[in-house]
Design a protein around this motif. Structure first.
Motif, PDB file in Angstrom:
ATOM      1  N   GLU A 494       0.846  -1.184   0.000  1.00 37.93           N
ATOM      2  CA  GLU A 494       0.000   0.000   0.000  1.00 37.93           C
ATOM      3  C   GLU A 494       0.884   1.236   0.000  1.00 37.93           C
ATOM      4  O   GLU A 494       2.063   1.171   0.363  1.00 37.93           O
ATOM      5  CB  GLU A 494      -0.932   0.007   1.207  1.00 37.93           C
ATOM      6  CG  GLU A 494      -0.218  -0.010   2.539  1.00 37.93           C
ATOM      7  CD  GLU A 494      -1.157  -0.180   3.724  1.00 37.93           C
ATOM      8  OE1 GLU A 494      -0.759   0.209   4.828  1.00 37.93           O
ATOM      9  OE2 GLU A 494      -2.265  -0.709   3.534  1.00 37.93           O
ATOM     10  N   ASP A 495       0.325   2.348  -0.431  1.00 41.40           N
ATOM     11  CA  ASP A 495       1.081   3.591  -0.555  1.00 41.40           C
ATOM     12  C   ASP A 495       1.449   4.127   0.826  1.00 41.40           C
ATOM     13  O   ASP A 495       0.632   4.174   1.724  1.00 41.40           O
ATOM     14  CB  ASP A 495       0.233   4.618  -1.321  1.00 41.40           C
ATOM     15  CG  ASP A 495       1.011   5.885  -1.608  1.00 41.40           C
ATOM     16  OD1 ASP A 495       2.234   5.868  -1.443  1.00 41.40           O
ATOM     17  OD2 ASP A 495       0.376   6.885  -1.999  1.00 41.40           O
ATOM     18  N   ALA A 496       2.703   4.561   0.993  1.00 40.60           N
ATOM     19  CA  ALA A 496       3.160   5.121   2.261  1.00 40.60           C
ATOM     20  C   ALA A 496       3.810   6.486   2.074  1.00 40.60           C
ATOM     21  O   ALA A 496       4.587   6.936   2.918  1.00 40.60           O
ATOM     22  CB  ALA A 496       4.137   4.159   2.948  1.00 40.60           C
ATOM     23  N   GLY A 497       3.532   7.141   0.957  1.00 39.53           N
ATOM     24  CA  GLY A 497       4.045   8.498   0.763  1.00 39.53           C
ATOM     25  C   GLY A 497       5.430   8.524   0.143  1.00 39.53           C
ATOM     26  O   GLY A 497       5.904   7.550  -0.423  1.00 39.53           O
ATOM     27  N   TYR A 498       6.111   9.676   0.276  1.00 40.87           N
ATOM     28  CA  TYR A 498       7.412   9.911  -0.342  1.00 40.87           C
ATOM     29  C   TYR A 498       8.496  10.094   0.711  1.00 40.87           C
ATOM     30  O   TYR A 498       8.247  10.578   1.814  1.00 40.87           O
ATOM     31  CB  TYR A 498       7.368  11.179  -1.217  1.00 40.87           C
ATOM     32  CG  TYR A 498       6.492  11.062  -2.435  1.00 40.87           C
ATOM     33  CD1 TYR A 498       7.025  10.708  -3.671  1.00 40.87           C
ATOM     34  CD2 TYR A 498       5.126  11.305  -2.358  1.00 40.87           C
ATOM     35  CE1 TYR A 498       6.214  10.602  -4.794  1.00 40.87           C
ATOM     36  CE2 TYR A 498       4.306  11.199  -3.470  1.00 40.87           C
ATOM     37  CZ  TYR A 498       4.870  10.848  -4.683  1.00 40.87           C
ATOM     38  OH  TYR A 498       4.069  10.741  -5.791  1.00 40.87           O
ATOM     39  N   GLN A 499       9.720   9.690   0.345  1.00 39.01           N
ATOM     40  CA  GLN A 499      10.898   9.973   1.150  1.00 39.01           C
ATOM     41  C   GLN A 499      12.041  10.347   0.216  1.00 39.01           C
ATOM     42  O   GLN A 499      12.046   9.990  -0.958  1.00 39.01           O
ATOM     43  CB  GLN A 499      11.289   8.760   2.014  1.00 39.01           C
ATOM     44  CG  GLN A 499      10.315   8.491   3.153  1.00 39.01           C
ATOM     45  CD  GLN A 499      10.872   7.505   4.160  1.00 39.01           C
ATOM     46  OE1 GLN A 499      12.079   7.250   4.183  1.00 39.01           O
ATOM     47  NE2 GLN A 499      10.011   6.966   4.999  1.00 39.01           N
ATOM     48  N   THR A 500      13.009  11.078   0.737  1.00 37.56           N
ATOM     49  CA  THR A 500      14.132  11.523  -0.086  1.00 37.56           C
ATOM     50  C   THR A 500      15.024  10.347  -0.468  1.00 37.56           C
ATOM     51  O   THR A 500      15.193   9.395   0.294  1.00 37.56           O
ATOM     52  CB  THR A 500      14.974  12.564   0.663  1.00 37.56           C
ATOM     53  OG1 THR A 500      15.413  12.009   1.905  1.00 37.56           O
ATOM     54  CG2 THR A 500      14.165  13.826   0.919  1.00 37.56           C
ATOM     55  N   ALA A 501      15.592  10.405  -1.660  1.00 34.59           N
ATOM     56  CA  ALA A 501      16.500   9.364  -2.143  1.00 34.59           C
ATOM     57  C   ALA A 501      17.407   9.972  -3.199  1.00 34.59           C
ATOM     58  O   ALA A 501      17.077  10.987  -3.822  1.00 34.59           O
ATOM     59  CB  ALA A 501      15.723   8.186  -2.709  1.00 34.59           C
ATOM     60  N   GLU A 502      18.571   9.380  -3.406  1.00 29.73           N
ATOM     61  CA  GLU A 502      19.537   9.869  -4.383  1.00 29.73           C
ATOM     62  C   GLU A 502      19.233   9.219  -5.732  1.00 29.73           C
ATOM     63  O   GLU A 502      19.660   8.109  -6.018  1.00 29.73           O
ATOM     64  CB  GLU A 502      20.961   9.546  -3.931  1.00 29.73           C
ATOM     65  CG  GLU A 502      22.016  10.358  -4.656  1.00 29.73           C
ATOM     66  CD  GLU A 502      23.382  10.256  -4.006  1.00 29.73           C
ATOM     67  OE1 GLU A 502      24.314  10.890  -4.507  1.00 29.73           O
ATOM     68  OE2 GLU A 502      23.513   9.526  -3.002  1.00 29.73           O
ATOM     69  N   LEU A 503      18.473   9.932  -6.562  1.00 28.63           N
ATOM     70  CA  LEU A 503      17.994   9.394  -7.831  1.00 28.63           C
ATOM     71  C   LEU A 503      18.610  10.132  -9.002  1.00 28.63           C
ATOM     72  O   LEU A 503      18.954  11.315  -8.893  1.00 28.63           O
ATOM     73  CB  LEU A 503      16.470   9.511  -7.904  1.00 28.63           C
ATOM     74  CG  LEU A 503      15.682   8.887  -6.746  1.00 28.63           C
ATOM     75  CD1 LEU A 503      14.216   9.243  -6.843  1.00 28.63           C
ATOM     76  CD2 LEU A 503      15.861   7.382  -6.708  1.00 28.63           C
ATOM     77  N   VAL A 504      18.739   9.422 -10.130  1.00 27.84           N
ATOM     78  CA  VAL A 504      19.299  10.033 -11.336  1.00 27.84           C
ATOM     79  C   VAL A 504      18.420   9.654 -12.525  1.00 27.84           C
ATOM     80  O   VAL A 504      17.747   8.623 -12.523  1.00 27.84           O
ATOM     81  CB  VAL A 504      20.744   9.572 -11.601  1.00 27.84           C
ATOM     82  CG1 VAL A 504      21.689  10.101 -10.539  1.00 27.84           C
ATOM     83  CG2 VAL A 504      20.829   8.047 -11.688  1.00 27.84           C
ATOM     84  N   LYS A 505      18.423  10.524 -13.542  1.00 32.68           N
ATOM     85  CA  LYS A 505      17.693  10.253 -14.780  1.00 32.68           C
ATOM     86  C   LYS A 505      18.618   9.521 -15.744  1.00 32.68           C
ATOM     87  O   LYS A 505      19.721   9.988 -16.022  1.00 32.68           O
ATOM     88  CB  LYS A 505      17.213  11.556 -15.405  1.00 32.68           C
ATOM     89  CG  LYS A 505      16.514  11.387 -16.751  1.00 32.68           C
ATOM     90  CD  LYS A 505      16.239  12.743 -17.384  1.00 32.68           C
ATOM     91  CE  LYS A 505      15.700  12.596 -18.787  1.00 32.68           C
ATOM     92  NZ  LYS A 505      15.566  13.895 -19.487  1.00 32.68           N
ATOM     93  N   MET A 506      18.165   8.374 -16.241  1.00 36.63           N
ATOM     94  CA  MET A 506      18.981   7.564 -17.146  1.00 36.63           C
ATOM     95  C   MET A 506      18.340   7.546 -18.535  1.00 36.63           C
ATOM     96  O   MET A 506      17.173   7.197 -18.689  1.00 36.63           O
ATOM     97  CB  MET A 506      19.130   6.139 -16.624  1.00 36.63           C
ATOM     98  CG  MET A 506      20.049   5.265 -17.476  1.00 36.63           C
ATOM     99  SD  MET A 506      20.387   3.668 -16.712  1.00 36.63           S
ATOM    100  CE  MET A 506      18.765   2.920 -16.831  1.00 36.63           C
ATOM    101  N   ASP A 507      19.124   7.961 -19.543  1.00 42.61           N
ATOM    102  CA  ASP A 507      18.668   7.958 -20.936  1.00 42.61           C
ATOM    103  C   ASP A 507      19.162   6.706 -21.650  1.00 42.61           C
ATOM    104  O   ASP A 507      20.254   6.205 -21.362  1.00 42.61           O
ATOM    105  CB  ASP A 507      19.186   9.195 -21.678  1.00 42.61           C
ATOM    106  CG  ASP A 507      18.670  10.492 -21.098  1.00 42.61           C
ATOM    107  OD1 ASP A 507      17.475  10.535 -20.755  1.00 42.61           O
ATOM    108  OD2 ASP A 507      19.447  11.460 -20.978  1.00 42.61           O
ATOM    109  N   ILE A 508      18.362   6.223 -22.581  1.00 37.81           N
ATOM    110  CA  ILE A 508      18.769   5.130 -23.456  1.00 37.81           C
ATOM    111  C   ILE A 508      18.918   5.704 -24.868  1.00 37.81           C
ATOM    112  O   ILE A 508      17.985   6.335 -25.391  1.00 37.81           O
ATOM    113  CB  ILE A 508      17.739   3.984 -23.452  1.00 37.81           C
ATOM    114  CG1 ILE A 508      17.570   3.428 -22.031  1.00 37.81           C
ATOM    115  CG2 ILE A 508      18.170   2.875 -24.403  1.00 37.81           C
ATOM    116  CD1 ILE A 508      18.824   2.825 -21.430  1.00 37.81           C
ATOM    117  N   LEU A 509      20.095   5.498 -25.475  1.00 34.17           N
ATOM    118  CA  LEU A 509      20.402   6.065 -26.782  1.00 34.17           C
ATOM    119  C   LEU A 509      20.539   4.959 -27.832  1.00 34.17           C
ATOM    120  O   LEU A 509      21.148   3.911 -27.561  1.00 34.17           O
ATOM    121  CB  LEU A 509      21.702   6.865 -26.723  1.00 34.17           C
ATOM    122  CG  LEU A 509      21.868   7.882 -25.586  1.00 34.17           C
ATOM    123  CD1 LEU A 509      23.248   8.521 -25.648  1.00 34.17           C
ATOM    124  CD2 LEU A 509      20.797   8.959 -25.680  1.00 34.17           C
TER     125      LEU A 509
END
Length: 621
Positions: A494-509
């Motif tokens: 079940e949904d428990a909201g948001y927490q901070t995390a070290e995320l990055v955007k990954m592109d596929i070329l």
């Protein structure tokens, strides 16, 4: 013991054996094979309605409120809900008893193909008990976690539930989730232990589990075999004795709750309604509390399990209503219907479903946009848990961004579009929602999995509760959990909201061009392994071309993984028999220049099914 890793953060329950083989159950001693007892003669002679009478409109006024029972069948997936529903339909004479009665209430093609219930279905049963005629309104519900919204909606029309538990598997994740849905709605719960005919069935162990986890005395459990029909008659008796009649007032103005709906291209919207007050009949003028539009009722009736018109529907009863709603936006799930010039206080309705998985959907050809739009609108009328927002892509054109409750929910929705509306679509890779906050990277600390609770249900099972990121589970977490536990572990979230995390955007070329549909957000620590896995799967999915295809995963300008699809190569030296080496080199150089030019102007098409395939994690993970 299983370790759960992984929403932008979610709360999960998992049931798993404490050690390898610990969940293997000792088979009980030999027992005689139970058989299905014959139905009492009174059912054939004293039924209120004969098959001939069913051809005429039913008189629902012959069922006073005290003789009505509204109930749902809830359980974990594959614990026998639909089979029990089949036996109840047979024992009450609603359908003839034949060997072909399997998943009678599962009317969708996708349900029969997959062997699971994905859509709640209603049936009105007429049952004679101790000289009284009872109206039993049954709602068969899905068992998979992705369709839990169907369960919560169905319970709004009920006063009790049959909680079915497999005598072999025992309590599993959705058993717990469904019990608390019924408990929070203050419904009567009748525990039914099914599949007692199985070789390894242990109903006594399951009784102890039910008493320990749900605080329901073991002597209230009903042991049955829905497949063989053993003791199913006791379930009907318990429904009448333990589930209270609805608390309604027939003399008050009409107040009806729309808890489900479908669309018919000839008759418009068919609304499934539960009447809390009053009476409704053909010709009445009704008003929608949501749109304030007025309609004239064309038809009312009950589902038996097919549509059976009636003269009227009375408070406490569950049925269907057709009122000339031609636009799918006019029928809102959770809407309250009342009589014209007799306004009432609207019913609470339903809590909106929270989508957990998002995907883009586009027509194969933009000329099919309007047809696909119409199909999506009609299907979301029948499945209100899907959220729809317009979207566009430079590569694919105009489309939609859809939100689903899980990956299976997404696959079933796509399959229903193809089967019911003959719509072919491009479905992009699933994503989960994130909230991005611009801040110094030094202030962000990633936390991956936090154990919240651990409860030993009995000596063979333990329930683990973890807080973990949803993006770890949206693709194939559930499949992996089943594989690792040999099918014994189960899972709910079940949904428990948001927490901070070290995320990055990954592109596929592909040859230096970004494929927008494959752009994803990943955790920094897993970027390399996920990027490599996607590149490898994309390499297997893309057809070879006359030019080389470079597949790359990149974070910003940094390439973190690469795979290459080799080009088809013509043997230009086939006609050279000996001779000067410079002649051969000249031919090879000319071929290389041609392929280099092709690589610049060549178009790489990604196959339709590649979007889901390339994101599946490796089985060794």
């Amino acid at each position: 013991m299983w370790t759960l890793v992984g929403r932008g953060w979610g709360c999960a329950r998992a049931l798993a054996p404490r050690a390898t083989g610990a969940a293997l159950l000792v088979a009980p001693g030999p027992r005689s094979a139970p058989t299905l007892g014959a139905a009492p003669e009174s059912w054939a002679t004293d039924r209120l309605y004969s098959s001939a009478e069913f051809k005429e409109k039913l008189d629902m006024s012959r069922f006073p409120v005290e003789n009505i029972r509204n109930f749902s069948i809830v359980a974990h997936v594959d614990h026998g809900k639909s089979t029990l529903a089949d036996r109840l339909l047979e024992l009450t004479g609603t359908i003839d008893k034949t060997k072909n009665n399997k998943q009678v209430l599962d009317k969708l093609q996708v349900e029969r193909e997959r062997g699971i219930t994905v859509k709640a279905q209603t049936a009105s049963l007429f049952y004679n008990c101790e000289g009284k005629q009872y109206l039993l309104n049954l709602i068969d519900t899905p068992g998979h976690v992705d369709f839990s919204y169907e369960v919560s909606r169905s319970l709004s029309a009920c006063q009790g539930v049959l909680l079915v538990v497999d005598a072999n598997e025992g309590i599993q994740a959705q058993t717990v989730a469904n019990f608390f849905l019924a408990f929070e709605a203050q419904l009567s719960v009748i525990p039914v232990i099914n599949k007692i005919d199985l070789k390894n069935a242990d109903p006594e162990r399951v009784e102890n589990q039910i008493e320990k986890v749900f605080d329901i005395p073991s002597d209230e459990c009903i042991k049955i075999s829905a497949k063989l029909g053993t003791n199913v008659e006791s379930v009907l008796q318990a429904i009448i004795e333990r589930i209270p009649p609805p608390k309604v007032h027939r003399k008050n103005p009409l107040r009806a709750l729309v808890f489900d709906s479908t669309f018919d291209q000839y008759r418009g919207v068919i609304a499934n309604v539960a009447l809390f007050d009053g009476v409704v009949s053909k010709g009445d003028k009704i008003v929608s509390a949501h749109t304030q539009k007025t309609y004239e009722v064309n038809e009312v009736g009950v589902l038996n399990p097919n549509e059976q018109p009636t003269h009227k529907l009375y408070a406490g009863q569950v049925g269907y209503l057709i009122a000339g709603m031609k636009d799918v936006t006019e029928a809102q799930i959770g809407d309250t219907l009342c009589l014209h010039k007799q306004p009432v206080e609207p019913l609470p309705g339903f809590k909106s479903a929270k989508p957990m998985v998002f995907a883009g959907m586009y027509p194969l050809d933009q000329s099919e946009y309007n047809n696909l739009k119409s199909a999506i609108e009609k299907l979301t009328l029948n499945d209100s848990s899907v959220t729809v927002h317009r979207d566009s892509s430079l590569a694919l054109g105009a489309g939609w961004r859809l939100g689903f409750l899980g990956l299976l929910h997404m696959e079933v929705f796509n399959q229903r579009l193809e089967q019911e509306y003959n719509a072919s679509v491009i479905l992009t890779t699933p994503t989960v929602p994130y909230k991005a906050v611009l801040s110094s990277s030094k202030l962000i600390k990633a936390r991956r999995a936090v154990q919240k609770n651990m409860i030993f249900i009995d000596q063979n099972r333990v329930m683990l509760k973890y807080l973990f990121p949803l993006n770890e589970i949206v693709v194939d977490f559930y499949d992996s959990l089943k594989s690792l536990s040999s099918g014994y572990a189960s899972f709910d979230y079940e949904d428990a909201g948001y927490q901070t995390a070290e995320l990055v955007k990954m592109d596929i070329l592909l040859n230096g061009n970004t494929v927008e549909e494959l752009v994803t957000v990943v955790h920094k620590d897993k970027a390399h392994s996920i990027g490599k896995a996607i590149c490898e799967r994309l390499k297997d999915s893309l057809p070879r071309q006359l030019f080389e295809i470079a597949i790359q995963a990149a974070i910003g300008s940094k390439i973190i993984a690469r795979e290459t699809v080799k080009a088809y190569r013509k043997n230009v030296l086939a006609k050279c028999y000996g001779g000067d080496i410079t002649r051969k080199m000249k031919l090879l150089k000319r071929q290389a220049e041609g392929k280099k030019k092709l690589r610049k102007i060549g178009n790489v098409e990604v196959p339709k099914d590649a979007f889901i395939k390339v994101l599946k994690t490796q089985s060794s993970k």
